[in-house]
Motif scaffolding. Structure first.
Motif, PDB file in Angstrom:
ATOM      1  N   ARG A 158       0.835  -1.075   0.036  1.00 49.71           N
ATOM      2  CA  ARG A 158      -0.177  -0.091  -0.095  1.00 49.71           C
ATOM      3  C   ARG A 158       0.872   1.402  -0.143  1.00 49.71           C
ATOM      4  NH1 ARG A 158      -3.117  -3.107   3.613  1.00 49.71           N
ATOM      5  NH2 ARG A 158      -2.215  -2.149   5.418  1.00 49.71           N
ATOM      6  N   ARG A 159       1.997   1.291   0.634  1.00 48.03           N
ATOM      7  CA  ARG A 159       2.901   2.289   0.732  1.00 48.03           C
ATOM      8  C   ARG A 159       3.458   2.733  -0.557  1.00 48.03           C
ATOM      9  NH1 ARG A 159       7.736   4.037   0.871  1.00 48.03           N
ATOM     10  NH2 ARG A 159       8.645   1.959   0.133  1.00 48.03           N
ATOM     11  N   GLN A 160       3.866   1.496  -1.383  1.00 44.07           N
ATOM     12  CA  GLN A 160       4.306   1.708  -2.647  1.00 44.07           C
ATOM     13  C   GLN A 160       3.373   2.207  -3.597  1.00 44.07           C
ATOM     14  OE1 GLN A 160       6.112  -1.895  -4.056  1.00 44.07           O
ATOM     15  NE2 GLN A 160       7.910  -2.013  -2.144  1.00 44.07           N
ATOM     16  N   SER A 161       2.145   1.839  -3.366  1.00 47.46           N
ATOM     17  CA  SER A 161       0.914   2.182  -4.379  1.00 47.46           C
ATOM     18  C   SER A 161       0.687   3.669  -4.202  1.00 47.46           C
ATOM     19  CB  SER A 161      -0.301   1.444  -3.985  1.00 47.46           C
ATOM     20  OG  SER A 161      -1.221   1.601  -4.819  1.00 47.46           O
ATOM     21  N   ALA A 162       0.648   4.165  -3.058  1.00 43.14           N
ATOM     22  CA  ALA A 162       0.569   5.430  -2.687  1.00 43.14           C
ATOM     23  C   ALA A 162       1.565   6.373  -3.067  1.00 43.14           C
ATOM     24  CB  ALA A 162       0.487   5.711  -1.134  1.00 43.14           C
ATOM     25  N   ALA A 163       3.023   5.597  -3.152  1.00 42.29           N
ATOM     26  CA  ALA A 163       3.907   6.565  -3.801  1.00 42.29           C
ATOM     27  C   ALA A 163       3.854   6.605  -5.218  1.00 42.29           C
ATOM     28  CB  ALA A 163       5.407   6.120  -3.159  1.00 42.29           C
ATOM     29  N   VAL A 164       3.592   5.762  -5.870  1.00 37.42           N
ATOM     30  CA  VAL A 164       3.198   5.773  -7.330  1.00 37.42           C
ATOM     31  C   VAL A 164       2.322   6.545  -7.817  1.00 37.42           C
ATOM     32  CG1 VAL A 164       2.789   4.400  -9.189  1.00 37.42           C
ATOM     33  CG2 VAL A 164       4.470   3.483  -7.702  1.00 37.42           C
ATOM     34  N   SER A 165       0.946   6.712  -6.782  1.00 38.04           N
ATOM     35  CA  SER A 165      -0.153   7.605  -7.088  1.00 38.04           C
ATOM     36  C   SER A 165       0.607   9.174  -7.127  1.00 38.04           C
ATOM     37  CB  SER A 165      -1.096   7.633  -6.066  1.00 38.04           C
ATOM     38  OG  SER A 165      -1.790   6.219  -6.331  1.00 38.04           O
ATOM     39  N   ARG A 166       1.403   9.408  -6.314  1.00 36.13           N
ATOM     40  CA  ARG A 166       2.032  10.754  -6.221  1.00 36.13           C
ATOM     41  C   ARG A 166       2.869  10.783  -7.141  1.00 36.13           C
ATOM     42  NH1 ARG A 166       2.448   9.081  -0.570  1.00 36.13           N
ATOM     43  NH2 ARG A 166       4.724   8.510  -0.688  1.00 36.13           N
ATOM     44  N   LYS A 167       3.581   9.941  -7.614  1.00 38.10           N
ATOM     45  CA  LYS A 167       4.251  10.155  -8.964  1.00 38.10           C
ATOM     46  C   LYS A 167       3.394  10.313 -10.366  1.00 38.10           C
ATOM     47  CE  LYS A 167       7.893   7.224  -7.239  1.00 38.10           C
ATOM     48  NZ  LYS A 167       8.915   8.376  -6.878  1.00 38.10           N
ATOM     49  N   LEU A 168       2.505   9.740 -10.317  1.00 39.64           N
ATOM     50  CA  LEU A 168       1.518   9.954 -11.517  1.00 39.64           C
ATOM     51  C   LEU A 168       0.939  11.335 -11.559  1.00 39.64           C
ATOM     52  CD1 LEU A 168      -0.579   6.371 -11.510  1.00 39.64           C
ATOM     53  CD2 LEU A 168       1.226   7.227 -13.047  1.00 39.64           C
ATOM     54  N   ARG A 169       0.547  11.764 -10.200  1.00 39.31           N
ATOM     55  CA  ARG A 169       0.274  13.289 -10.260  1.00 39.31           C
ATOM     56  C   ARG A 169       1.214  14.324 -10.412  1.00 39.31           C
ATOM     57  NH1 ARG A 169      -2.391  11.186  -5.373  1.00 39.31           N
ATOM     58  NH2 ARG A 169      -0.710  12.065  -4.075  1.00 39.31           N
ATOM     59  N   LEU A 170       2.354  13.939 -10.179  1.00 48.11           N
ATOM     60  CA  LEU A 170       3.593  14.864 -10.777  1.00 48.11           C
ATOM     61  C   LEU A 170       3.762  14.894 -12.197  1.00 48.11           C
ATOM     62  CD1 LEU A 170       6.206  16.424  -9.853  1.00 48.11           C
ATOM     63  CD2 LEU A 170       7.363  14.104  -9.851  1.00 48.11           C
ATOM     64  N   LEU A 171       3.682  13.639 -12.750  1.00 50.65           N
ATOM     65  CA  LEU A 171       3.609  13.561 -14.141  1.00 50.65           C
ATOM     66  C   LEU A 171       2.468  14.406 -15.119  1.00 50.65           C
ATOM     67  CD1 LEU A 171       4.786   9.836 -14.627  1.00 50.65           C
ATOM     68  CD2 LEU A 171       6.234  11.848 -14.963  1.00 50.65           C
ATOM     69  N   ARG A 172       1.194  14.066 -14.215  1.00 49.80           N
ATOM     70  CA  ARG A 172       0.095  14.728 -14.901  1.00 49.80           C
ATOM     71  C   ARG A 172       0.319  16.377 -14.722  1.00 49.80           C
ATOM     72  NH1 ARG A 172      -5.352  12.125 -13.136  1.00 49.80           N
ATOM     73  NH2 ARG A 172      -6.248  13.405 -14.674  1.00 49.80           N
ATOM     74  N   ALA A 173       0.780  16.856 -13.686  1.00 53.70           N
ATOM     75  CA  ALA A 173       0.979  18.462 -13.233  1.00 53.70           C
ATOM     76  C   ALA A 173       2.036  18.899 -14.439  1.00 53.70           C
ATOM     77  CB  ALA A 173       1.613  18.452 -11.941  1.00 53.70           C
ATOM     78  N   HIS A 174       3.029  18.300 -14.706  1.00 55.99           N
ATOM     79  CA  HIS A 174       3.810  18.533 -15.846  1.00 55.99           C
ATOM     80  C   HIS A 174       3.429  18.120 -17.215  1.00 55.99           C
ATOM     81  CE1 HIS A 174       7.331  20.093 -13.348  1.00 55.99           C
ATOM     82  NE2 HIS A 174       6.940  19.039 -12.528  1.00 55.99           N
ATOM     83  N   ARG A 175       2.141  17.686 -17.333  1.00 52.56           N
ATOM     84  CA  ARG A 175       1.589  17.477 -18.615  1.00 52.56           C
ATOM     85  C   ARG A 175       2.304  16.478 -19.407  1.00 52.56           C
ATOM     86  NH1 ARG A 175       0.423  22.493 -17.113  1.00 52.56           N
ATOM     87  NH2 ARG A 175      -1.709  23.150 -17.154  1.00 52.56           N
ATOM     88  N   LEU A 176       2.967  15.316 -18.905  1.00 47.27           N
ATOM     89  CA  LEU A 176       3.772  14.511 -19.509  1.00 47.27           C
ATOM     90  C   LEU A 176       2.753  13.343 -19.629  1.00 47.27           C
ATOM     91  CD1 LEU A 176       7.133  14.497 -17.849  1.00 47.27           C
ATOM     92  CD2 LEU A 176       6.428  15.412 -20.078  1.00 47.27           C
ATOM     93  N   ILE A 177       1.654  13.127 -18.869  1.00 51.00           N
ATOM     94  CA  ILE A 177       0.867  11.772 -19.204  1.00 51.00           C
ATOM     95  C   ILE A 177      -0.678  12.135 -19.040  1.00 51.00           C
ATOM     96  CG2 ILE A 177       2.191  10.351 -18.302  1.00 51.00           C
ATOM     97  CD1 ILE A 177       0.827  10.292 -15.670  1.00 51.00           C
TER      98      ILE A 177
END
Length: 201
Positions: free
Chosen positions: A161-180
């Motif tokens: 669950r900790r890893q899943s939450a960390a990946v979710s934060r990384k996905l938000r980071l990528l969305r914020a930078h408009r890469l995904i």
């Protein structure tokens, strides 16, 4: 379309039973094709089975010919993403120039988001992971990135669950930078054109 022969040079990316491949047909024609053998991970907009008068909504793609038109659309879109990722681009800009925007803070839903650093090991691994060829077929989800970013299997469900939450934060980071971008009504993400350009450098 004929299958590649021994004379063809082939590069293929696999996700389960689904494949995107590119091959040079006897040195004269470059071909790209996507083969969907497992349709369960895809969606089609239709009425529920057995309820033809019900309002259409996004449903799982069926394996038979009933959703063949939708399978063709999905395959065509995957081919376009594959070509966009590997196509040569005449661009004299350096990697530093291309990534200058990523090195600045961004915003997501009104909140400040940290810059990306393509030269830092963590961010470089993240950018490399989302650029994998097999993700051109049906995108990637949190669970697809976890084993790439955390190759050691989690020792407990809590760690998972900790890893899943960390990946979710990384996905938000990528969305914020408009890469995904997130595929509507589904969980997968696809690269945006700027991210596809970066993946070729």
């Amino acid at each position: 379309m004929k299958k590649p022969t021994a004379n063809d040079r082939e590069v293929a990316s696999h996700v389960g039973d689904n494949t995107s491949k590119m091959y040079d047909k006897q040195g004269s024609v470059l071909r790209v094709e996507t083969t969907i053998n497992d349709a369960m991970g895809f969606k089609t907009f239709r009425a529920p089975e057995g309820k033809p008068r019900a309002a259409p909504r996004w449903q799982r793609m069926r394996k038979g010919i009933a959703d063949l038109h939708r399978r063709a659309e999905v395959s065509h879109a995957a081919n376009k993403r594959y070509l966009r990722t590997i196509a040569p681009v005449e661009n004299t800009a350096s990697l530093g120039e291309l990534t200058a925007r990523l090195c600045l803070p961004a915003t997501w839903n009104g909140h400040r988001v940290r810059p990306l650093n393509p030269y830092a090991p963590g961010d470089a691994t993240l950018l490399e992971a989302i650029s994998r060829g097999e993700f051109s077929i049906n995108g990637f989800r949190n669970r697809d990135l976890r084993p790439l970013l955390y190759p050691d299997a989690p020792a407990s469900s809590r760690e998972q669950r900790r890893q899943s939450a960390a990946v979710s934060r990384k996905l938000r980071l990528l969305r914020a930078h408009r890469l995904i971008r997130k595929v509507p009504h589904t969980h997968p993400y696809h690269l945006t054109p700027p991210a596809a350009l970066l993946s070729r450098h």
